[in-house]
Design an enzyme around this catalytic site. Structure first.
Site, PDB file in Angstrom:
ATOM      1  N   LYS A 152       0.828  -1.211   0.000  1.00 35.77           N
ATOM      2  CA  LYS A 152       0.000   0.000   0.000  1.00 35.77           C
ATOM      3  C   LYS A 152       0.865   1.267   0.000  1.00 35.77           C
ATOM      4  O   LYS A 152       2.075   1.202   0.258  1.00 35.77           O
ATOM      5  CB  LYS A 152      -0.914  -0.039   1.237  1.00 35.77           C
ATOM      6  CG  LYS A 152      -1.883  -1.217   1.236  1.00 35.77           C
ATOM      7  CD  LYS A 152      -2.835  -1.134   2.418  1.00 35.77           C
ATOM      8  CE  LYS A 152      -3.814  -2.286   2.395  1.00 35.77           C
ATOM      9  NZ  LYS A 152      -4.874  -2.129   3.411  1.00 35.77           N
ATOM     10  N   TYR A 157     -12.324  -1.832  -3.778  1.00 40.75           N
ATOM     11  CA  TYR A 157     -12.856  -2.150  -2.440  1.00 40.75           C
ATOM     12  C   TYR A 157     -14.392  -2.178  -2.417  1.00 40.75           C
ATOM     13  O   TYR A 157     -14.990  -1.936  -1.372  1.00 40.75           O
ATOM     14  CB  TYR A 157     -12.349  -1.133  -1.421  1.00 40.75           C
ATOM     15  CG  TYR A 157     -10.964  -1.439  -0.864  1.00 40.75           C
ATOM     16  CD1 TYR A 157     -10.687  -2.655  -0.256  1.00 40.75           C
ATOM     17  CD2 TYR A 157      -9.939  -0.490  -0.912  1.00 40.75           C
ATOM     18  CE1 TYR A 157      -9.423  -2.934   0.269  1.00 40.75           C
ATOM     19  CE2 TYR A 157      -8.670  -0.759  -0.383  1.00 40.75           C
ATOM     20  CZ  TYR A 157      -8.440  -1.992   0.206  1.00 40.75           C
ATOM     21  OH  TYR A 157      -7.201  -2.266   0.742  1.00 40.75           O
ATOM     22  N   ASN A 162      -1.896  -0.237   6.925  1.00 39.74           N
ATOM     23  CA  ASN A 162      -1.408  -1.538   7.396  1.00 39.74           C
ATOM     24  C   ASN A 162      -0.509  -2.235   6.368  1.00 39.74           C
ATOM     25  O   ASN A 162      -0.401  -3.449   6.344  1.00 39.74           O
ATOM     26  CB  ASN A 162      -2.578  -2.428   7.856  1.00 39.74           C
ATOM     27  CG  ASN A 162      -3.572  -2.714   6.762  1.00 39.74           C
ATOM     28  OD1 ASN A 162      -3.462  -2.199   5.661  1.00 39.74           O
ATOM     29  ND2 ASN A 162      -4.560  -3.536   7.055  1.00 39.74           N
ATOM     30  N   HIS A 208      -2.057  -5.596   1.480  1.00 42.39           N
ATOM     31  CA  HIS A 208      -3.394  -6.165   1.292  1.00 42.39           C
ATOM     32  C   HIS A 208      -3.242  -7.559   0.705  1.00 42.39           C
ATOM     33  O   HIS A 208      -2.317  -7.806  -0.065  1.00 42.39           O
ATOM     34  CB  HIS A 208      -4.212  -5.308   0.315  1.00 42.39           C
ATOM     35  CG  HIS A 208      -5.459  -5.997  -0.164  1.00 42.39           C
ATOM     36  ND1 HIS A 208      -6.627  -5.982   0.559  1.00 42.39           N
ATOM     37  CD2 HIS A 208      -5.695  -6.774  -1.258  1.00 42.39           C
ATOM     38  CE1 HIS A 208      -7.533  -6.712  -0.077  1.00 42.39           C
ATOM     39  NE2 HIS A 208      -6.988  -7.200  -1.182  1.00 42.39           N
ATOM     40  N   GLU A 266     -10.014  -9.576  -7.819  1.00 39.97           N
ATOM     41  CA  GLU A 266      -8.942  -8.603  -7.563  1.00 39.97           C
ATOM     42  C   GLU A 266      -7.805  -8.744  -8.585  1.00 39.97           C
ATOM     43  O   GLU A 266      -7.236  -7.744  -9.029  1.00 39.97           O
ATOM     44  CB  GLU A 266      -8.422  -8.766  -6.131  1.00 39.97           C
ATOM     45  CG  GLU A 266      -9.484  -8.384  -5.107  1.00 39.97           C
ATOM     46  CD  GLU A 266      -9.024  -8.539  -3.662  1.00 39.97           C
ATOM     47  OE1 GLU A 266      -7.874  -8.966  -3.427  1.00 39.97           O
ATOM     48  OE2 GLU A 266      -9.824  -8.219  -2.767  1.00 39.97           O
TER      49      GLU A 266
HETATM   50  P1  CMP Z   1      -7.391  -4.564   3.688  1.00 47.85           P
HETATM   51  O1  CMP Z   1      -6.986  -5.936   4.034  1.00 47.85           O
HETATM   52  O2  CMP Z   1      -6.775  -3.941   2.480  1.00 47.85           O
HETATM   53  O3  CMP Z   1      -8.992  -4.512   3.531  1.00 47.85           O
HETATM   54  C1  CMP Z   1      -9.755  -3.342   3.765  1.00 47.85           C
HETATM   55  C2  CMP Z   1      -8.947  -2.224   4.334  1.00 47.85           C
HETATM   56  O4  CMP Z   1      -9.667  -1.180   4.952  1.00 47.85           O
HETATM   57  C3  CMP Z   1      -8.068  -2.780   5.455  1.00 47.85           C
HETATM   58  O5  CMP Z   1      -7.061  -3.600   4.923  1.00 47.85           O
HETATM   59  C4  CMP Z   1      -7.603  -1.502   6.117  1.00 47.85           C
HETATM   60  O6  CMP Z   1      -6.552  -0.875   5.402  1.00 47.85           O
HETATM   61  C5  CMP Z   1      -8.851  -0.606   5.977  1.00 47.85           C
HETATM   62  N1  CMP Z   1      -9.602  -0.499   7.256  1.00 47.85           N
HETATM   63  C6  CMP Z   1      -9.704   0.620   7.982  1.00 47.85           C
HETATM   64  N2  CMP Z   1     -10.457   0.413   9.069  1.00 47.85           N
HETATM   65  C7  CMP Z   1     -10.863  -0.879   9.039  1.00 47.85           C
HETATM   66  C8  CMP Z   1     -11.666  -1.681   9.889  1.00 47.85           C
HETATM   67  N3  CMP Z   1     -12.228  -1.207  11.005  1.00 47.85           N
HETATM   68  N4  CMP Z   1     -11.841  -2.978   9.552  1.00 47.85           N
HETATM   69  C9  CMP Z   1     -11.300  -3.471   8.400  1.00 47.85           C
HETATM   70  N5  CMP Z   1     -10.530  -2.748   7.560  1.00 47.85           N
HETATM   71  C10 CMP Z   1     -10.308  -1.459   7.874  1.00 47.85           C
END
Ligand code: CMP
Length: 140
Positions: free
Chosen positions: A10, A50, A113, A116, A127
């Protein structure tokens, strides 16, 4: 059984110089990189990516973040790669991620984070097709 999954480093990971460390962990785990490119998504492209999260409280924020700078998108291929890569990443919330996982070691925030990964075969297919054509995938 051989599977494919989509991996993204990311914008926070790219900005913080974590492309190398993340790829090194994938390769050490024996996950083959079948395709890879660097892209910067528009807000609409991030929304489309998303779309399973549309309507959730974090949808606007995460799509702003994902379109804020370059990402490295990869197709990973290996036996049981979906689960193995998710294990390597750790929980979405880095505070709940196991020791030694990418998110535990590098993430700073539930949103920022670093990586992904697809969460199911169905989502992996969507995806991968979102970013790559069959012609872009390495054979063998
Ligand atoms: P990802 O695995 O890419 O899937 C959705 C993304 O939304 C997640 O990682 C985070 O980067 C973001 N996100 C932010 N807040 C939340 C949350 N409360 N729960 C899940 N995903 C979140």
């Amino acid at each position: 059984m051989k599977e494919r999954t989509l991996s993204i480093i990311k914008p926070d990971g790219v900005l913080r110089g974590l492309i190398g460390p993340v790829i090194s962990r994938l390769e050490k785990e024996g996950l083959k990189i079948a395709a890879m490119k660097m892209i910067t998504m528009t807000k609409d492209q991030a929304r489309g990516f998303y779309k399973v999260h549309e309507g959730k409280p974090f949808y606007e924020s995460v799509t702003d973040f994902m379109s804020s700078g370059p990402c490295v998108v990869m197709v990973l291929e290996a036996d049981d790669v979906i689960g193995r890569y998710r294990k390597l990443m750790g929980a979405t919330n880095f505070k709940e991620a196991e020791e030694g996982t990418i998110r535990r070691d590098f993430a700073t925030d539930i949103e920022k984070n670093v990586v992904h990964g697809s969460d199911s075969r169905e989502n992996a297919e969507y995806e991968i097709g979102y970013f790559f054509s069959a012609l872009e995938m390495a054979e063998g």
